[in-house]
Every structure is written in C-alpha cells, then in structure tokens.
Design an enzyme around this catalytic site. Sequence first.
Site, short mmCIF file in Angstrom:
data_model
loop_
_atom_site.label_atom_id
_atom_site.label_comp_id
_atom_site.label_asym_id
_atom_site.label_seq_id
_atom_site.Cartn_x
_atom_site.Cartn_y
_atom_site.Cartn_z
N ALA A 11 1.17 31.20 1.27
CA ALA A 11 -0.05 32.01 1.24
C ALA A 11 -0.70 32.05 -0.14
O ALA A 11 -1.86 32.42 -0.27
CB ALA A 11 0.27 33.43 1.71
N GLY A 78 2.86 38.98 -3.14
CA GLY A 78 4.11 38.38 -3.60
C GLY A 78 4.96 37.79 -2.49
O GLY A 78 4.75 38.04 -1.30
N GLY A 140 12.76 31.35 -11.88
CA GLY A 140 13.67 32.48 -11.89
C GLY A 140 15.06 31.98 -12.27
O GLY A 140 15.45 30.88 -11.86
N HIS A 329 -8.39 -13.41 -3.86
CA HIS A 329 -9.24 -12.82 -4.90
C HIS A 329 -10.41 -12.02 -4.33
O HIS A 329 -11.13 -12.49 -3.45
CB HIS A 329 -9.86 -13.90 -5.81
CG HIS A 329 -9.17 -15.22 -5.77
ND1 HIS A 329 -8.28 -15.62 -6.74
CD2 HIS A 329 -9.23 -16.24 -4.87
CE1 HIS A 329 -7.83 -16.84 -6.44
NE2 HIS A 329 -8.37 -17.23 -5.32
N ALA A 346 -12.30 -16.51 -2.05
CA ALA A 346 -12.64 -15.43 -2.98
C ALA A 346 -13.91 -14.72 -2.53
O ALA A 346 -14.87 -15.35 -2.11
CB ALA A 346 -12.84 -16.00 -4.37
N ALA A 389 -19.08 -21.90 2.09
CA ALA A 389 -19.21 -20.92 1.02
C ALA A 389 -20.57 -20.22 1.10
O ALA A 389 -21.58 -20.85 1.40
CB ALA A 389 -19.07 -21.60 -0.33
#
Length: 420
Positions: A11, A78, A140, A329, A346, A389
């Site tokens: 919480a 707490g 603690g 690549h 690539a 390409a």
Amino acid sequence: MKDVTAVILAAGMGTRMKTDIPKVLHMVASRTLLERITSSLKSAGIEDIFAVIGYKAEMIESLFREQMRFIRQPELLGSGDALAHAVDFMTDRENAVLVTCGDTPLITKATYRKIIKAQAEEDASCVLLTSVVDDPSSYGRIVRGEAGEIARITEEKDLSAEEKKIKEINVGTYCFKKGELARYIREIEMNEKKKEFYLTDIVDILKKNGKKVISVSCDSSEHIGVNSREDLARVNTMVYRKKAKELMEAGVTIVDPDSVYIDDSASVGKDSIIFPGTVIEGEVKIGKGCRIGPFARLRPGTRLKNNVEVGNFVEICRSELGNNTRVKHHSYLGDTVAGRDVNIGAGTMTANYDGKNKYRTLIGDGAFLGVGSVLIAPVVIGPKAVVGAGSVVTKNRDVGKGRTVAGVPAVDITEKRKTT
Ligand code: UD1
Ligand code: CA
C-alpha cells in the site's frame, strides 16, 4: 499448501522512489516487482494470496485482478496497520500467514518454503526472515538477548549507538501462526517518531507474552528492499548478472557479462555467442550456435532456431527465424516468420503496423533480401525468391517461389533478368 495464506504489503507510497506510479509496479528485468513476488509465492505452492493496497490502488487492481485478492488500507498508517486490515479479511481456514513486503522481489521460492516449514515444525508464533549484510543501514535490526534468542526488531530511526553495529537485518518477510497474529496485532502502538504502526513491534509483544519467535536466514542476495531508484538499479543488475552466469554455466559464451541485459525468462542454446550491448526481453528462445549482437534487441515472442546470426542494431519482435538465417545489420523484423538459410540484407524493414493492426510477413527458405528492402505486411516472399536492393514490396503483392522483384514499388523482373 492449502493452510497457508500469503499477504503482500503493497500500500505504501514509495516516497523515496519519487514516483507517480505504485512502487510495486516498477520493473526489474521486464517484470514488475509485484509480478516477481507473486510468481515466487505461487511456485512455492501458495495459492491464496492477498495484497494490501492503498496508494494508486486501482492501477494495481486492474493489472493483477486474476491473480490475488485485494484489501484496501484506507490510510497509510504503517506496515502494522496494513497487516491488521488483511487479518480482518481472513477466514479460519488457514493456520499460517506468510507476510512479505511488495518491494523485496528477490526472495526465492526455496526461502518462502523454508520459512513456512520452520513455522510448522517448530510450532512458532512467528518466524522472521533475517540476513547478515555488510551494509545494514535502512533496515530494521534483529536485537538478540544473551543466549542468542530474538528480543525485538529495532527500526533504523530508533537505533541506539550499540544497536547500530548489528549486521543482522529484518528482511520484512514473516510467517505467523494465524491465531496469534490475529490476537496480538491490535496491541501494536503507534510509533511516536513516525506516527506509524510498525509491524516489527509485534516481535516484542509476542516475546513479552511468552510466545516463540525464531528466525531463518536467507542468502544475502535475496534481502534487498527497493526503496529508491538506486536500489531498483542494483536489483536489476543482480538479476541480469545472475542470468548471464546461469547461461555461461550452461555453455553460452557471453563476451562481456556486464554489458548484456537478458531477462530471466529467456533461453539460449549452447555454443551461442552473445556480444556486448545485447538486450533480450521477455520470453525469447534462442537455439544453439547463434551469434547475437553487438547491440541487438530481441523482444518478446522472438524464436531463433540454430546457427542464426543477428548482428548490430537489429530489432526483432514476435518473429521466428529458421536455421542458418542471417540478419546481420540495422534491421527491424516484426511479426515475421522466416524459414531457413534466408539472407536478410542490411537495413531490411518490415512495415508490420498500419496504426491500427499488425500484420505478418512470411519469408520462405533460402530467400534473399537485398540491402534496404522494405516489406509492407501482409506479404509473402516465396522460397528462394530474390528482392533487389532498395525495393519496396507492397502489401499482398506476394513474391512467388524463385521469382525476383525489384524497384519501388517492386515488380517482377525474373524474365528480364534472365535475358540480360
Ligand atoms: C520495513 C521494515 C524493516 C525491514 C524492511 C525490509 C517496518 C516497520 N519495517 O522497513 O524492519 O528491514 O522493511 O525491507 O515494517 N506498507 C503498507 N502500508 C503502509 C506502509 C507500508 O502497505 O502504511 C508496505 C509498503 O508498501 C512496503 C512494506 O509495507 O511494501 C514496507 O514498508 P516500507 O516503508 O518500505 O518499510 P521499510 O522502511 O523498508
Ligand atoms: Ca522497504
């Protein structure tokens, strides 16, 4: 383990994190702290899990609704107050209550089992998980009496000069006998300095009532509580280093283990080599003899068969690559299935997303994609096909087996190519 209920305290505001999202939703190696803790608890055999939530509770609920039950802590008073709210919701079904903090994500299932076992075997009212650490500050401390018995836990702010020397800390995980937890948790008084109810004060209360409080210890790599961004970074590093070590032990070469970020849910086959700067996220499966990186990013759902090469500045997501396929690549492959012996030149890019939906690209065995190919999905590149390409293969303009295409948009040039 039907008679054990787990409670995750989650919480808190995570003040020291300086964050607008709940601390337990911060990530360590692609998984939230809460997800890590929940999966360790489940793999320890615990089915019944509660989480006490408060700060930005809705965010946590919407993500974890299926996995646990939620209890709201109305005011953040707490850890003692948080657990008190959870206890109100418990039935008589369970005998033991395992409590853990939502910010300690490294506790293993073996440790959870160990603390539960100790509680049952010793019939203890409370078992504390402790650890002896080099730097106990912010935790603690376990204060022991002359015979070594546990006397109490003292929080950092309340330590005497003598207690500051104690190196044994409270990890924040406890296993209580249900009846006694319910009976004594209400006796915790507000800590005047912090105006909070400290869960840790229950140790002193139990002891004063003649109850049995014992401890079990965990490895010093498990205790870390994430209170700050620095702690978060430290835990991340620990998870990545551990994974790298495990992979190396299993026969994977990692050129520089300090420079790779491989999530613990990934698997890598032996004789694969991982070069520096590689990031592997989520459930990724890499076969044997692969070469990955430098600077590759493999995202969830990536499957690489054997001897696959993924080179520099390549990103792959939800895709499968067959044996001996190479993408060496500057490429992006998303929602793609490529067969074996494919050459992905690539700068090849799949355009898999049109702003609304994602589409698949299929590439057959032995296909050859030239440098700078753009594949607009959905599209199929047949086996042994060639993409020239710089071509843009537009959607649904599938390239047949053994055909050659080129241009923007790509057109079939198979016959032309034969005659020139
Ligand atoms: C706590 C322990 C400390 C221990 C450390 C281990 C207390 C008083 N101290 O300190 O002994 O060494 O954990 O990491 O418990 N929470 C709530 N509601 C609240 C306040 C906190 O649910 O009102 C939750 C937090 O979300 C967190 C846990 O309780 O998960 C612990 O709180 P935190 O503030 O982190 O306590 P620490 O100071 O770390
Ligand atoms: Ca904490």
